[in-house]
Write a protein that holds these residues in place. Structure first.
Motif, PDB file in Angstrom:
ATOM      1  N   ALA A  90      21.876  15.329  21.642  1.00  0.00           N
ATOM      2  CA  ALA A  90      22.299  15.951  22.908  1.00  0.00           C
ATOM      3  C   ALA A  90      22.700  14.872  23.913  1.00  0.00           C
ATOM      4  N   PRO A  91      23.711  15.143  24.729  1.00  0.00           N
ATOM      5  CA  PRO A  91      24.133  14.158  25.728  1.00  0.00           C
ATOM      6  C   PRO A  91      22.990  13.822  26.688  1.00  0.00           C
ATOM      7  N   ILE A  92      22.887  12.552  27.055  1.00  0.00           N
ATOM      8  CA  ILE A  92      21.854  12.119  28.011  1.00  0.00           C
ATOM      9  C   ILE A  92      22.341  12.437  29.419  1.00  0.00           C
ATOM     10  N   ARG A  93      21.595  13.267  30.124  1.00  0.00           N
ATOM     11  CA  ARG A  93      22.036  13.686  31.462  1.00  0.00           C
ATOM     12  C   ARG A  93      21.105  13.198  32.571  1.00  0.00           C
ATOM     13  N   GLY A  94      20.007  12.603  32.210  1.00  0.00           N
ATOM     14  CA  GLY A  94      19.055  12.111  33.208  1.00  0.00           C
ATOM     15  C   GLY A  94      17.836  11.570  32.483  1.00  0.00           C
ATOM     16  N   MET A  95      16.834  11.177  33.251  1.00  0.00           N
ATOM     17  CA  MET A  95      15.637  10.612  32.619  1.00  0.00           C
ATOM     18  C   MET A  95      14.852  11.718  31.902  1.00  0.00           C
ATOM     19  N   ALA A  96      14.133  11.322  30.881  1.00  0.00           N
ATOM     20  CA  ALA A  96      13.336  12.298  30.131  1.00  0.00           C
ATOM     21  C   ALA A  96      12.128  11.585  29.540  1.00  0.00           C
ATOM     22  N   GLN A  97      11.056  12.343  29.352  1.00  0.00           N
ATOM     23  CA  GLN A  97       9.821  11.730  28.857  1.00  0.00           C
ATOM     24  C   GLN A  97       9.953  11.195  27.438  1.00  0.00           C
ATOM     25  N   GLN A  98      10.920  11.729  26.693  1.00  0.00           N
ATOM     26  CA  GLN A  98      11.096  11.209  25.333  1.00  0.00           C
ATOM     27  C   GLN A  98      11.607   9.767  25.336  1.00  0.00           C
ATOM     28  N   ARG A  99      12.118   9.326  26.491  1.00  0.00           N
ATOM     29  CA  ARG A  99      12.639   7.961  26.583  1.00  0.00           C
ATOM     30  C   ARG A  99      11.847   7.222  27.666  1.00  0.00           C
ATOM     31  N   ALA A 100      10.836   6.471  27.236  1.00  0.00           N
ATOM     32  CA  ALA A 100       9.988   5.756  28.197  1.00  0.00           C
ATOM     33  C   ALA A 100      10.581   4.379  28.479  1.00  0.00           C
ATOM     34  N   VAL A 101      10.484   3.958  29.729  1.00  0.00           N
ATOM     35  CA  VAL A 101      11.047   2.658  30.120  1.00  0.00           C
ATOM     36  C   VAL A 101       9.920   1.714  30.523  1.00  0.00           C
ATOM     37  N   VAL A 102       9.987   0.481  30.036  1.00  0.00           N
ATOM     38  CA  VAL A 102       9.031  -0.563  30.419  1.00  0.00           C
ATOM     39  C   VAL A 102       9.831  -1.715  31.018  1.00  0.00           C
ATOM     40  N   GLN A 162       1.101  -5.740  31.704  1.00  0.00           N
ATOM     41  CA  GLN A 162       2.123  -5.291  30.762  1.00  0.00           C
ATOM     42  C   GLN A 162       1.518  -4.413  29.665  1.00  0.00           C
ATOM     43  N   ARG A 163       0.290  -4.748  29.263  1.00  0.00           N
ATOM     44  CA  ARG A 163      -0.391  -3.891  28.275  1.00  0.00           C
ATOM     45  C   ARG A 163      -0.606  -2.491  28.855  1.00  0.00           C
ATOM     46  N   ALA A 164      -1.029  -2.463  30.126  1.00  0.00           N
ATOM     47  CA  ALA A 164      -1.279  -1.170  30.779  1.00  0.00           C
ATOM     48  C   ALA A 164       0.023  -0.372  30.872  1.00  0.00           C
ATOM     49  N   GLN A 165       1.102  -1.090  31.186  1.00  0.00           N
ATOM     50  CA  GLN A 165       2.383  -0.409  31.298  1.00  0.00           C
ATOM     51  C   GLN A 165       2.822   0.155  29.938  1.00  0.00           C
ATOM     52  N   LEU A 166       2.575  -0.640  28.906  1.00  0.00           N
ATOM     53  CA  LEU A 166       2.916  -0.195  27.552  1.00  0.00           C
ATOM     54  C   LEU A 166       2.080   1.032  27.179  1.00  0.00           C
ATOM     55  N   ALA A 167       0.784   0.974  27.490  1.00  0.00           N
ATOM     56  CA  ALA A 167      -0.097   2.121  27.188  1.00  0.00           C
ATOM     57  C   ALA A 167       0.383   3.362  27.928  1.00  0.00           C
TER      58      ALA A 167
END
Ligand SMILES: Nc1ncnc2c1ncn2[C@@H]1O[C@H](COP(=O)(O)OP(=O)(O)OP(=O)(O)O)[C@@H](O)[C@H]1O
Ligand SMILES: [Mg+2]
Length: 279
Positions: A90-102, A162-167
């Motif tokens: 599906a086209p990406i139209r905005g942020m989504a929980q399936q795509r986490a950013v670090v 960074q570990r916390a962010q990854l978690a």
């Protein structure tokens, strides 16, 4: 001996060519202009990259070549571009929980302790309390932070942040992790440790990762494929397969050989990009 592939189909990782699955994430013919009153910057020029499920892709390239811009498009943070960004069909139209950013600078809430930071996204999702506790415990154990679950962010070292962010990113079970130079601000030893930890986490949970770094050796240690970008405008110059067993360490000879191959491509980024970089 370094194996350099234009097609990327020889695949050294688990997402091998044999199965050749549909890409989880497909960035097709992406071009991005930044227009200001003073100038018009072509940050990305016809970039095509297909990321397979469970693949670990590293992106390297000189400063300003558009790595963060590409990651932001994949995340759905930036939706103003030409081309097509498709995630799970599906086209990406905005942020989504399936795509986490670090990010490089941990985006943690200073008023919450580690546990509450990791739990945050789960609360937003309405996950019941007992289940939240189990998930947070599991994620903190995965990144070796269980002992610090009640600590506040200012009490943590850079590596621990960074570990916390990854978690926190992993807690919501993203289908892809988008990481923008997450280890860049860390000292060499912590960086080595976190590279090993990330390999182990990735091996256990098998998520897909798109990882931006300036560190060539890090890219070779972590990646199934290393994407080399050239600047002005940002293009994909070469995709190099990393067909090495894991876990990999900075001292492995094969890692050093492949890092030299990547560095060679980077040193010649001023040259015209290869006409073909299909994957
Ligand atoms: N918001 C913006 N407005 C104008 N130009 C921008 C903006 N963001 C990025 N650019 C330009 O787009 C190009 C790509 O920037 P980007 O941040 O993606 O590079 P990068 O490869 O991530 O660099 P670095 O390695 O330094 O993080 C650069 O020329 C930059 O100046
Ligand atoms: Mg950047």
């Amino acid at each position: 001996m370094a194996l350099i592939a234009d097609t990327g189909r020889q695949g050294g990782g688990r997402a091998s060519a044999a199965s050749d699955p549909e890409p989880l994430l497909a960035l097709r013919h992406i071009s991005k202009h930044f227009r200001t009153s003073r100038q018009d910057t072509l940050a990305l020029d016809d970039v095509t990259l297909k990321v397979r499920p469970r693949e670990f892709i590293c992106i390297v390239g000189p400063s300003g070549c558009g790595k963060s811009t590409l990651l932001n498009i994949a995340a759905g943070i930036d939706t103003d571009y030409q081309g097509e960004a498709v995630f799970e069909g599906a086209p990406i139209r905005g942020m989504a929980q399936q795509r986490a950013v670090v990010f490089q600078e941990p985006a943690l809430f200073p008023w919450l302790n580690v546990r509450d930071n990791v739990e945050f996204g789960l609360k937003l999702r309405g996950v019941p309390k007992e289940q939240r506790r189990e998930i947070v415990d599991r994620q903190l154990a995965l990144v070796n932070l269980s002992r610090f679950d009640r600590a506040y962010i200012h009490e943590l070292s850079g590596g621990m942040k960074q570990r916390a962010q990854l978690a926190r990113g992993l807690a919501v079970e993203p289908h892809v992790l988008l990481m923008d130079e997450p280890f860049a601000a860390l000292d060499a030893q912590t960086r080595d440790d976190l590279q090993l930890e990330l390999q182990s986490v990735w091996a256990r949970i098998g998520t897909t990762v798109l990882f931006v770094t300036h560190n060539v050796r890090e890219a070779v240690i972590l990646g199934d494929r290393v994407v080399v970008m050239s600047p002005s405008p940002g293009r994909i110059k070469k995709i190099i397969d990393i067909p090495l067993e894991r876990p990999r360490t900075p001292d492995d000879h094969a890692v050093a050989d492949l890092a030299a191959a990547v560095r060679y491509e980077l040193q010649n980024v001023g040259a015209e990009p290869e006409p073909r970089y299909a994957i």
